[in-house]
Design an enzyme around this catalytic site. Sequence first.
Site, PDB file in Angstrom:
ATOM      1  N   SER A 210     -31.535  86.549  47.805  1.00 56.76           N
ATOM      2  CA  SER A 210     -31.011  87.860  47.439  1.00 56.76           C
ATOM      3  C   SER A 210     -29.805  87.668  46.531  1.00 56.76           C
ATOM      4  O   SER A 210     -28.873  86.938  46.862  1.00 56.76           O
ATOM      5  CB  SER A 210     -30.645  88.662  48.692  1.00 56.76           C
ATOM      6  OG  SER A 210     -29.764  87.932  49.527  1.00 56.76           O
ATOM      7  N   GLY A 212     -27.841  90.210  44.986  1.00 55.32           N
ATOM      8  CA  GLY A 212     -27.040  91.408  44.777  1.00 55.32           C
ATOM      9  C   GLY A 212     -27.686  92.373  43.819  1.00 55.32           C
ATOM     10  O   GLY A 212     -28.861  92.739  43.967  1.00 55.32           O
ATOM     11  N   ALA A 213     -26.941  92.786  42.787  1.00 54.43           N
ATOM     12  CA  ALA A 213     -27.440  93.767  41.827  1.00 54.43           C
ATOM     13  C   ALA A 213     -28.642  93.264  41.047  1.00 54.43           C
ATOM     14  O   ALA A 213     -29.393  94.072  40.470  1.00 54.43           O
ATOM     15  CB  ALA A 213     -26.319  94.155  40.865  1.00 54.43           C
ATOM     16  N   GLY A 215     -31.224  91.912  42.343  1.00 56.51           N
ATOM     17  CA  GLY A 215     -32.410  91.950  43.194  1.00 56.51           C
ATOM     18  C   GLY A 215     -32.641  90.641  43.907  1.00 56.51           C
ATOM     19  O   GLY A 215     -31.704  89.965  44.327  1.00 56.51           O
ATOM     20  N   GLY A 241     -28.943  92.337  53.826  1.00 50.19           N
ATOM     21  CA  GLY A 241     -29.741  91.118  53.921  1.00 50.19           C
ATOM     22  C   GLY A 241     -30.601  91.093  55.170  1.00 50.19           C
ATOM     23  O   GLY A 241     -31.712  90.551  55.167  1.00 50.19           O
ATOM     24  N   ASP A 242     -30.101  91.696  56.250  1.00 54.35           N
ATOM     25  CA  ASP A 242     -30.882  91.780  57.484  1.00 54.35           C
ATOM     26  C   ASP A 242     -32.063  92.727  57.308  1.00 54.35           C
ATOM     27  O   ASP A 242     -33.159  92.476  57.818  1.00 54.35           O
ATOM     28  CB  ASP A 242     -29.995  92.241  58.637  1.00 54.35           C
ATOM     29  CG  ASP A 242     -28.780  91.346  58.818  1.00 54.35           C
ATOM     30  OD1 ASP A 242     -28.885  90.140  58.513  1.00 54.35           O
ATOM     31  OD2 ASP A 242     -27.734  91.862  59.245  1.00 54.35           O
TER      32      ASP A 242
END
Length: 307
Positions: A210, A212-213, A215, A241-242
């Site tokens: 992951s 962040g912005a 994707g 993230g979970d």
Amino acid sequence: MILTVTLNPALDDTYEVPDVRFGEVNRVAAVHRRPGGKGVNVARVLHGLGHEVTAAGLAGGVAGRRIEEGLASLGVPASFTRTSGESRRTVTVVGAEVTVFNEPGPAVTGEEWAAFLGGYERLAGDAAVVVLSGSLPPGVPPDAYAELARRAPAPVILDADGEPLRLGLAGRPAVVKPNAGELARATGVRDPAAGIRLLRDAGAGAVVASLGADGVLAWTPDGLLRAALDRPETGNPTGSGDALAAGLAAGLAEGLPWPERLRNAVALAACSVRSPVAGEVDAGELPALLSRVAVRTEEGHAARSHE
């Protein structure tokens, strides 16, 4: 059934403070108190979407009882091994920015760890997918995730950081889900694509990073895929993230193809950002978010583009 494992759960307090001023007295606009920890959040998201799930882990003291009681009040099935040490607490302050305070967790004895392993093997035998998430409390072996992955008949998703992540790769998890910082710390390289390949070479079946912005970037049997929203969501990223891990677990359990699995997981992570509390999503918002996620093959990797 999807089994989530949280070896270091927490009683999570989230304070909404619109204008935080550190070093001064702040008035809290709203307080949210929930059972937390990465795997607990995964279980709560899956349960909220109607999936059969069981949350397992270690819990002790008053905080541990409140974690178990909180899960019971939400209707989330749980099976925790009791410890003599007090489970930790976390505090998240949500304002213009998000600040998180994480306690280290209680010391776990060898007898408590052995008791957990016995219960874990029984639960893992009935699971379609196992999700291993979060930090390890003191006393738990640093290669605990590798051992748990080896003992699970079902495919395993590993979401960890530092040494637990690096050593956990020896258990050959089906999916590893680091964020950008965790990926860099585990591999020592800054380029996400290069880091992902290193994790694959070290034992991961697939890697979903992951970013962040930007994707997610995922090395899968369909090639190197990127999935991202048309524009980032703003809100509380704690727990996104979970939610991403929950989406990956649901897609794995349902046998969805990777492009669809990533699309659903990214939409679910974005949905969680809209919630002030980690581990909660509004399922009614998912269809609109799904329509905004594009999945494409990274240049130079043989797989189809999926729009």
